[in-house]
Design a protein around this motif. Structure first.
Motif, mmCIF file in Angstrom:
data_model
loop_
_atom_site.group_PDB
_atom_site.id
_atom_site.type_symbol
_atom_site.label_atom_id
_atom_site.label_comp_id
_atom_site.label_asym_id
_atom_site.label_seq_id
_atom_site.Cartn_x
_atom_site.Cartn_y
_atom_site.Cartn_z
ATOM 1 N N LEU A 13 47.809 35.464 34.713
ATOM 2 C CA LEU A 13 47.441 36.429 33.660
ATOM 3 C C LEU A 13 46.941 37.741 34.250
ATOM 4 C CD1 LEU A 13 45.612 34.111 31.098
ATOM 5 C CD2 LEU A 13 47.854 35.183 30.838
ATOM 6 N N LEU A 14 46.095 37.651 35.271
ATOM 7 C CA LEU A 14 45.537 38.876 35.848
ATOM 8 C C LEU A 14 46.583 39.682 36.616
ATOM 9 C CD1 LEU A 14 41.981 37.668 36.907
ATOM 10 C CD2 LEU A 14 42.646 39.021 34.917
ATOM 11 N N VAL A 15 47.527 39.021 37.262
ATOM 12 C CA VAL A 15 48.554 39.795 37.966
ATOM 13 C C VAL A 15 49.489 40.487 36.973
ATOM 14 C CG1 VAL A 15 50.380 38.058 38.351
ATOM 15 C CG2 VAL A 15 50.008 39.862 40.023
ATOM 16 N N VAL A 16 49.747 39.861 35.841
ATOM 17 C CA VAL A 16 50.573 40.516 34.819
ATOM 18 C C VAL A 16 49.853 41.763 34.305
ATOM 19 C CG1 VAL A 16 51.527 40.277 32.482
ATOM 20 C CG2 VAL A 16 51.892 38.466 34.178
ATOM 21 N N VAL A 17 48.551 41.636 34.037
ATOM 22 C CA VAL A 17 47.766 42.810 33.617
ATOM 23 C C VAL A 17 47.803 43.879 34.703
ATOM 24 C CG1 VAL A 17 45.434 43.641 33.086
ATOM 25 C CG2 VAL A 17 46.270 41.516 32.057
ATOM 26 N N GLY A 18 47.623 43.465 35.956
ATOM 27 C CA GLY A 18 47.665 44.408 37.073
ATOM 28 C C GLY A 18 49.010 45.099 37.217
ATOM 29 N N MET A 19 50.081 44.370 37.019
ATOM 30 C CA MET A 19 51.419 44.962 37.120
ATOM 31 C C MET A 19 51.667 45.968 35.992
ATOM 32 S SD MET A 19 53.543 41.569 38.248
ATOM 33 C CE MET A 19 55.082 42.360 38.661
ATOM 34 N N ILE A 20 51.283 45.589 34.789
ATOM 35 C CA ILE A 20 51.446 46.519 33.661
ATOM 36 C C ILE A 20 50.604 47.770 33.889
ATOM 37 C CG2 ILE A 20 50.981 46.833 31.188
ATOM 38 C CD1 ILE A 20 51.766 43.823 30.859
ATOM 39 N N TRP A 21 49.377 47.589 34.357
ATOM 40 C CA TRP A 21 48.506 48.724 34.661
ATOM 41 C C TRP A 21 49.135 49.624 35.723
ATOM 42 C CZ3 TRP A 21 42.762 47.929 36.542
ATOM 43 C CH2 TRP A 21 42.069 49.126 36.452
ATOM 44 N N GLY A 22 49.721 49.029 36.753
ATOM 45 C CA GLY A 22 50.392 49.817 37.790
ATOM 46 C C GLY A 22 51.571 50.604 37.243
ATOM 47 N N ILE A 23 52.329 50.006 36.353
ATOM 48 C CA ILE A 23 53.472 50.696 35.739
ATOM 49 C C ILE A 23 52.983 51.858 34.885
ATOM 50 C CG2 ILE A 23 55.322 50.429 34.031
ATOM 51 C CD1 ILE A 23 55.623 47.503 35.157
ATOM 52 N N VAL A 24 51.897 51.627 34.129
ATOM 53 C CA VAL A 24 51.331 52.704 33.301
ATOM 54 C C VAL A 24 50.838 53.851 34.185
ATOM 55 C CG1 VAL A 24 49.410 53.293 31.743
ATOM 56 C CG2 VAL A 24 50.771 51.209 31.349
ATOM 57 N N SER A 28 52.442 57.606 34.046
ATOM 58 C CA SER A 28 51.601 58.746 33.649
ATOM 59 C C SER A 28 51.351 59.715 34.793
ATOM 60 C CB SER A 28 50.256 58.240 33.116
ATOM 61 O OG SER A 28 49.481 57.703 34.181
ATOM 62 N N GLY A 29 51.547 59.266 36.012
ATOM 63 C CA GLY A 29 51.264 60.098 37.172
ATOM 64 C C GLY A 29 49.782 60.174 37.503
ATOM 65 N N ASP A 30 48.938 59.435 36.793
ATOM 66 C CA ASP A 30 47.494 59.428 37.041
ATOM 67 C C ASP A 30 47.142 58.162 37.804
ATOM 68 O OD1 ASP A 30 44.755 59.492 37.038
ATOM 69 O OD2 ASP A 30 44.527 59.363 34.852
ATOM 70 N N HIS A 31 46.832 58.334 39.080
ATOM 71 C CA HIS A 31 46.526 57.196 39.946
ATOM 72 C C HIS A 31 45.036 57.108 40.272
ATOM 73 C CE1 HIS A 31 50.849 57.871 40.572
ATOM 74 N NE2 HIS A 31 50.883 56.552 40.676
ATOM 75 N N SER A 32 44.214 57.719 39.453
ATOM 76 C CA SER A 32 42.778 57.760 39.741
ATOM 77 C C SER A 32 42.139 56.369 39.714
ATOM 78 C CB SER A 32 42.058 58.694 38.767
ATOM 79 O OG SER A 32 42.257 58.267 37.431
ATOM 80 N N ALA A 33 42.688 55.469 38.955
ATOM 81 C CA ALA A 33 42.123 54.113 38.858
ATOM 82 C C ALA A 33 42.769 53.143 39.853
ATOM 83 C CB ALA A 33 42.264 53.585 37.439
ATOM 84 N N MET A 34 43.507 53.673 40.818
ATOM 85 C CA MET A 34 44.197 52.804 41.771
ATOM 86 C C MET A 34 43.252 51.844 42.503
ATOM 87 S SD MET A 34 46.867 53.721 44.822
ATOM 88 C CE MET A 34 45.653 54.649 45.723
ATOM 89 N N PRO A 35 42.033 52.241 42.910
ATOM 90 C CA PRO A 35 41.147 51.263 43.562
ATOM 91 C C PRO A 35 40.814 50.074 42.653
ATOM 92 C CG PRO A 35 40.396 53.483 44.022
ATOM 93 C CD PRO A 35 41.472 53.598 42.975
ATOM 94 N N ALA A 36 40.644 50.313 41.374
ATOM 95 C CA ALA A 36 40.362 49.219 40.441
ATOM 96 C C ALA A 36 41.589 48.321 40.292
ATOM 97 C CB ALA A 36 39.940 49.774 39.082
ATOM 98 N N HIS A 37 42.747 48.932 40.247
ATOM 99 C CA HIS A 37 44.010 48.198 40.180
ATOM 100 C C HIS A 37 44.152 47.294 41.411
ATOM 101 C CE1 HIS A 37 48.382 47.579 39.944
ATOM 102 N NE2 HIS A 37 48.489 48.129 41.134
ATOM 103 N N ALA A 38 43.797 47.824 42.577
ATOM 104 C CA ALA A 38 43.872 47.042 43.812
ATOM 105 C C ALA A 38 42.870 45.885 43.785
ATOM 106 C CB ALA A 38 43.611 47.945 45.020
#
Length: 148
Positions: A13-24, A28-38
């Motif tokens: 479940l969490l990797v699916v959320v992470g993958m969708i978040w990465g695609i978003v 959007s071109g906004d990677h400011s939340a990349m550390p949280a995604h990682a």
């Protein structure tokens, strides 16, 4: 529910959320939340999946209440930590105390997992049966039973 099932299901479940978040983020071109995604992918996918494998390989621990508690502490801590880190990296200082407290939860989950790992690999003491000492030596008994 066994800890292995909980860990593996939560990991998916969490990797699916992470993958969708990465695609978003990419769209959007906004990677400011990349550390949280990682953090979400490493703690939520990789760590939980590894916990699930360990628990599956140790059935006596897999069914224990302590393993279930460890898994839930890790899941809740990971989700809250991810939110805190995302807030910090998107310019919201309220995320600092959230990330700090939840990182302690995750640390507690890892310490608990470490305790379970070390207790699983500790040598178990066998009780000596005084009556067995008066019987045939073990090697001779095994040899006789093998030959008959």
């Amino acid at each position: 529910m066994k800890a292995s099932s909980l860990s593996l299901r939560a990991a998916v479940l969490l990797v699916v959320v992470g993958m969708i978040w990465g695609i978003v983020m990419a769209a959007s071109g906004d990677h400011s939340a990349m550390p949280a995604h990682a953090h979400l992918n490493l703690l939520g996918w990789v760590s939980l999946f590894l916990f699930g494998i360990f628990y599956h390989l140790h059935p006596e621990i897999d069914r224990s209440r302590l393993a279930i508690i460890q898994t839930w502490v890790w899941i809740v801590g990971t989700v809250i930590l991810t939110v805190g880190v995302a807030l910090v990296h998107t310019g919201h200082s309220i995320g600092d105390p959230i990330a700090a407290v939840s990182s302690l939860m995750v640390l507690g989950g890892m310490l608990l997992f470490g305790w379970l790992v070390f207790s699983a690999s500790a040598p178990r003491r066998r009780r000596c049966d005084p009556h067995s000492l008066r019987s045939k030596p073990p090697l001779a008994g095994a040899l006789v039973s093998h030959l008959t």
